[in-house]
Design an enzyme around this catalytic site. Structure first.
Site, PDB file in Angstrom:
ATOM      1  N   GLY A  88       1.560   2.879  -5.222  1.00 32.24           N
ATOM      2  CA  GLY A  88       1.923   1.520  -5.932  1.00 32.24           C
ATOM      3  C   GLY A  88       0.425   0.865  -5.954  1.00 32.24           C
ATOM      4  O   GLY A  88       0.281  -0.447  -5.905  1.00 32.24           O
TER       5      GLY A  88
ATOM      6  N   GLY B 228      -0.509  -2.527  -8.284  1.00 35.96           N
ATOM      7  CA  GLY B 228       0.176  -3.694  -8.146  1.00 35.96           C
ATOM      8  C   GLY B 228      -0.808  -4.645  -7.404  1.00 35.96           C
ATOM      9  O   GLY B 228      -1.781  -4.622  -7.393  1.00 35.96           O
ATOM     10  N   GLN B 229       0.091  -5.953  -7.281  1.00 30.55           N
ATOM     11  CA  GLN B 229      -0.663  -7.013  -6.861  1.00 30.55           C
ATOM     12  C   GLN B 229      -1.515  -6.958  -5.732  1.00 30.55           C
ATOM     13  O   GLN B 229      -2.731  -7.378  -5.406  1.00 30.55           O
ATOM     14  CB  GLN B 229       0.249  -8.297  -6.575  1.00 30.55           C
ATOM     15  CG  GLN B 229      -0.015  -9.722  -6.320  1.00 30.55           C
ATOM     16  CD  GLN B 229       0.809 -10.713  -5.910  1.00 30.55           C
ATOM     17  OE1 GLN B 229       1.889 -10.505  -5.890  1.00 30.55           O
ATOM     18  NE2 GLN B 229       0.517 -11.777  -5.749  1.00 30.55           N
TER      19      GLN B 229
ATOM     20  N   ASP C  48      -0.394   5.621  -8.532  1.00 27.39           N
ATOM     21  CA  ASP C  48       0.679   4.750  -9.125  1.00 27.39           C
ATOM     22  C   ASP C  48       1.513   5.413 -10.372  1.00 27.39           C
ATOM     23  O   ASP C  48       0.597   6.573 -10.759  1.00 27.39           O
ATOM     24  CB  ASP C  48      -0.018   3.450  -9.463  1.00 27.39           C
ATOM     25  CG  ASP C  48       1.097   2.441  -9.781  1.00 27.39           C
ATOM     26  OD1 ASP C  48       1.800   2.280 -10.763  1.00 27.39           O
ATOM     27  OD2 ASP C  48       0.704   1.285  -9.077  1.00 27.39           O
TER      28      ASP C  48
ATOM     29  N   ASP D  88       4.493   9.366  -9.137  1.00 30.56           N
ATOM     30  CA  ASP D  88       5.881   8.906  -9.065  1.00 30.56           C
ATOM     31  C   ASP D  88       6.369   9.342  -7.695  1.00 30.56           C
ATOM     32  O   ASP D  88       6.659  10.390  -7.132  1.00 30.56           O
ATOM     33  CB  ASP D  88       6.512   9.561 -10.309  1.00 30.56           C
ATOM     34  CG  ASP D  88       8.111   8.735 -10.417  1.00 30.56           C
ATOM     35  OD1 ASP D  88       8.250   8.163  -9.437  1.00 30.56           O
ATOM     36  OD2 ASP D  88       8.548   9.144 -11.446  1.00 30.56           O
TER      37      ASP D  88
ATOM     38  N   TYR E  90      16.713  -4.829  -3.188  1.00 33.14           N
ATOM     39  CA  TYR E  90      15.441  -4.816  -2.664  1.00 33.14           C
ATOM     40  C   TYR E  90      15.571  -5.106  -1.101  1.00 33.14           C
ATOM     41  O   TYR E  90      14.868  -4.044  -0.442  1.00 33.14           O
ATOM     42  CB  TYR E  90      14.797  -6.069  -3.314  1.00 33.14           C
ATOM     43  CG  TYR E  90      13.077  -6.308  -2.845  1.00 33.14           C
ATOM     44  CD1 TYR E  90      12.086  -5.311  -3.097  1.00 33.14           C
ATOM     45  CD2 TYR E  90      12.955  -7.348  -2.293  1.00 33.14           C
ATOM     46  CE1 TYR E  90      10.955  -5.464  -2.512  1.00 33.14           C
ATOM     47  CE2 TYR E  90      11.442  -7.630  -1.550  1.00 33.14           C
ATOM     48  CZ  TYR E  90      10.606  -6.607  -1.940  1.00 33.14           C
ATOM     49  OH  TYR E  90       9.579  -6.817  -1.480  1.00 33.14           O
TER      50      TYR E  90
ATOM     51  N   LYS F  88      14.612  -2.361   2.041  1.00 34.07           N
ATOM     52  CA  LYS F  88      13.326  -2.679   2.951  1.00 34.07           C
ATOM     53  C   LYS F  88      13.926  -2.545   4.340  1.00 34.07           C
ATOM     54  O   LYS F  88      13.099  -1.833   5.014  1.00 34.07           O
ATOM     55  CB  LYS F  88      12.864  -4.117   2.801  1.00 34.07           C
ATOM     56  CG  LYS F  88      12.082  -4.172   1.234  1.00 34.07           C
ATOM     57  CD  LYS F  88      10.771  -3.114   1.178  1.00 34.07           C
ATOM     58  CE  LYS F  88       9.741  -3.335   0.180  1.00 34.07           C
ATOM     59  NZ  LYS F  88       8.605  -2.627   0.329  1.00 34.07           N
TER      60      LYS F  88
HETATM   61  N1  LIG Z   1       3.895  -9.406  -3.634  1.00 36.54           N
HETATM   62  C1  LIG Z   1       4.644 -10.180  -2.653  1.00 36.54           C
HETATM   63  O1  LIG Z   1       4.833 -11.065  -2.671  1.00 36.54           O
HETATM   64  C2  LIG Z   1       5.157  -9.021  -1.563  1.00 36.54           C
HETATM   65  C3  LIG Z   1       5.979  -9.634  -0.475  1.00 36.54           C
HETATM   66  C4  LIG Z   1       6.433  -8.956   0.516  1.00 36.54           C
HETATM   67  C5  LIG Z   1       6.350  -7.497   0.501  1.00 36.54           C
HETATM   68  N2  LIG Z   1       5.813  -7.058  -0.704  1.00 36.54           N
HETATM   69  C6  LIG Z   1       5.705  -5.608  -0.550  1.00 36.54           C
HETATM   70  O2  LIG Z   1       4.277  -5.080  -0.839  1.00 36.54           O
HETATM   71  C7  LIG Z   1       4.256  -3.772  -1.709  1.00 36.54           C
HETATM   72  C8  LIG Z   1       3.220  -4.167  -2.482  1.00 36.54           C
HETATM   73  O3  LIG Z   1       3.697  -5.153  -3.561  1.00 36.54           O
HETATM   74  P1  LIG Z   1       2.989  -5.721  -4.722  1.00 36.54           P
HETATM   75  O4  LIG Z   1       3.113  -7.249  -4.623  1.00 36.54           O
HETATM   76  O5  LIG Z   1       1.640  -4.985  -5.044  1.00 36.54           O
HETATM   77  O6  LIG Z   1       4.043  -5.293  -5.634  1.00 36.54           O
HETATM   78  P2  LIG Z   1       3.708  -4.924  -7.387  1.00 36.54           P
HETATM   79  O7  LIG Z   1       5.288  -4.897  -8.301  1.00 36.54           O
HETATM   80  O8  LIG Z   1       2.559  -5.727  -7.823  1.00 36.54           O
HETATM   81  O9  LIG Z   1       3.239  -3.327  -7.436  1.00 36.54           O
HETATM   82  C9  LIG Z   1       4.103  -2.496  -7.240  1.00 36.54           C
HETATM   83  C10 LIG Z   1       3.505  -1.103  -7.718  1.00 36.54           C
HETATM   84  O10 LIG Z   1       4.249  -0.122  -7.716  1.00 36.54           O
HETATM   85  C11 LIG Z   1       4.116   0.763  -8.885  1.00 36.54           C
HETATM   86  N3  LIG Z   1       5.548   1.617  -8.964  1.00 36.54           N
HETATM   87  C12 LIG Z   1       6.652   1.213  -9.482  1.00 36.54           C
HETATM   88  N4  LIG Z   1       7.376   2.223  -9.537  1.00 36.54           N
HETATM   89  C13 LIG Z   1       6.811   3.365  -9.069  1.00 36.54           C
HETATM   90  C14 LIG Z   1       7.072   4.707  -8.851  1.00 36.54           C
HETATM   91  N5  LIG Z   1       8.268   5.169  -9.192  1.00 36.54           N
HETATM   92  N6  LIG Z   1       6.051   5.429  -8.473  1.00 36.54           N
HETATM   93  C15 LIG Z   1       4.778   5.053  -7.961  1.00 36.54           C
HETATM   94  N7  LIG Z   1       4.514   3.442  -7.984  1.00 36.54           N
HETATM   95  C16 LIG Z   1       5.474   2.792  -8.625  1.00 36.54           C
HETATM   96  C17 LIG Z   1       3.975  -0.098 -10.103  1.00 36.54           C
HETATM   97  O11 LIG Z   1       3.503   0.412 -11.125  1.00 36.54           O
HETATM   98  C18 LIG Z   1       3.095  -1.372  -9.271  1.00 36.54           C
HETATM   99  O12 LIG Z   1       1.833  -1.070  -9.782  1.00 36.54           O
HETATM  100  C19 LIG Z   1       5.733  -3.556  -1.934  1.00 36.54           C
HETATM  101  O13 LIG Z   1       6.039  -2.852  -1.266  1.00 36.54           O
HETATM  102  C20 LIG Z   1       6.437  -5.157  -1.926  1.00 36.54           C
HETATM  103  O14 LIG Z   1       7.565  -4.673  -1.658  1.00 36.54           O
HETATM  104  C21 LIG Z   1       5.282  -7.611  -1.521  1.00 36.54           C
END
Ligand SMILES: NC(=O)c1ccc[n+]([C@@H]2O[C@H](COP(=O)([O-])OP(=O)(O)OC[C@H]3O[C@@H](n4cnc5c(N)ncnc54)[C@H](O)[C@@H]3O)[C@@H](O)[C@H]2O)c1
Length: 319
Positions: free
Chosen positions: A7, A10-11, A31, A49, A138, A142
């Site tokens: 992943g 992502g952010q 990703d 994936d 979700y 988790k």
């Molecule tokens: N951002 C937050 O506020 C926050 C808060 C608590 C926990 N988290 C956890 O931190 C982690 C990262 O969060 P984030 O904010 O970067 O999320 P995000 O949604 O920005 O990024 C998640 C990434 O996962 C990828 N993804 C989706 N399906 C996929 C698959 N089947 N195979 C591979 N990649 C796949 C997406 O393309 C994306 O780039 C996550 O596990 C999230 O639950 C985030």
């Protein structure tokens, strides 16, 4: 060190990758999505994936990472739109990752959990160990991910650590979480001069600025295993009401107009979460302490969003 991220697009991945490459690690970023334009071509970017167990095993066998950050997930609000997808990516994806790591002998895994593991009616601030009755798919995945991590740790002696993050805020596009109203106050504030929040003004959840979030992951990944008394830790920073965030944005952008129109699904998710987290165990075990409060975040974030120039807003955003 060879570090693999799932992943990675992502952010969190966006900010974590630069810290890892700056520290001289060999980063393999994976990703579903292609390499974002913001990432230099020297980052080894691969399509993976996480729902595909065979591909996961093949990638781990090929890369043989010393450290894995498991970030791939479908976040809370998007997960309520498509609970089957959330189950497949979060639940099956984590299971596939643990199995691939066990089979190929990965050194250490960092799991990213969330305040979404909690349900309503808990003490404030909420400690690590309370009954976990989340209301979203979700959150359910988790909780289950945390339990699987703990199981693999005890059953197979694997080195697995995790944090329960609050809502994370950074100069990036939000990923479909219920805390996105906080980031949109900044993004829309800069880009449109106005934002209609989907949460009530008195909404209060734990939040964290991304530099602290990245530091939490890096510090925990480096912590002495002998000092860790649990698998997954609460980490906290600050817990402002939505109208307190708006006031902070308005101090920096005096002309901004922030209004509120509570949207039932996301408001319901927000109301089910704790208002503040007790992170005393993380502080005691590995010296965790957040550096940014709301005002420090506002001061740092607004120039960064300005520097990003035009881009998506809550009006054009897909989620
Ligand atoms: N951002 C937050 O506020 C926050 C808060 C608590 C926990 N988290 C956890 O931190 C982690 C990262 O969060 P984030 O904010 O970067 O999320 P995000 O949604 O920005 O990024 C998640 C990434 O996962 C990828 N993804 C989706 N399906 C996929 C698959 N089947 N195979 C591979 N990649 C796949 C997406 O393309 C994306 O780039 C996550 O596990 C999230 O639950 C985030």
């Amino acid at each position: 060190m060879k570090v693999l991220l799932t992943g990675a697009g992502g952010q969190i991945g966006h900010d974590l990758i630069s810290h890892l490459t700056d520290a001289g690690h060999h980063v393999v970023a994976t990703d579903l999505a292609p390499r974002p334009a913001t990432h230099a071509s020297h980052v080894d970017w691969r399509r993976l994936d996480v729902t595909d167990a065979t591909a996961m095993h093949a990638t781990f066998a090929d890369v043989r990472p010393d450290l894995v950050f498991h970030l791939a997930a479908i976040l809370s609000a998007r997960g309520e739109k498509d609970p089957v997808l959330a189950y497949n990516v979060n639940q099956t994806g984590t299971w596939n990752l643990l199995e691939a790591a066990r089979a190929t002998g990965v050194g250490r895994i960092l799991f990213t959990s969330s305040i979404a593991v909690y349900g309503p009616g808990l003490p404030d601030p909420t400690p690590d160990d309370v009954a976990l009755w989340p209301t979203t798919m979700y959150g359910i995945t988790k909780v289950s991910g945390e339990m699987l991590c703990d199981y693999y740790r005890r059953r197979w002696g694997m080195d697995i650590r995790g944090v329960r993050f609050p809502g994370l805020i950074s100069a990036a596009e939000p990923g479909g979480g219920s805390s996105d109203y906080a980031l949109f106050m900044y993004v829309d504030g800069v880009r449109r001069g106005a934002y209609e929040a989907f949460a009530r003004p008195d909404t209060r959840i734990p939040l964290m600025y991304m530099p602290d979030g990245v530091r939490a992951l890096l510090d925990l990944s480096r912590a002495d295993r002998a000092g860790l008394t649990r698998c997954v830790y609460n980490v906290a920073a600050f817990s402002p009401r939505a109208d307190e965030i708006a006031a902070s944005v308005k101090r920096a952008l005096p002309d901004v107009q922030i209004t509120y129109k509570s949207e039932p699904v996301r408001q319901g998710i927000l109301d089910s979460w704790p208002r503040a987290l007790d992170d005393s165990r993380a502080r005691a075990d590995w010296g965790w302490k957040a550096e940014y409060d709301l005002e420090a975040m506002t001061a740092d974030l607004i120039p960064k969003i300005r520097a990003m120039g035009p881009g998506p807003t809550s009006v054009t955003h897909a989620h």
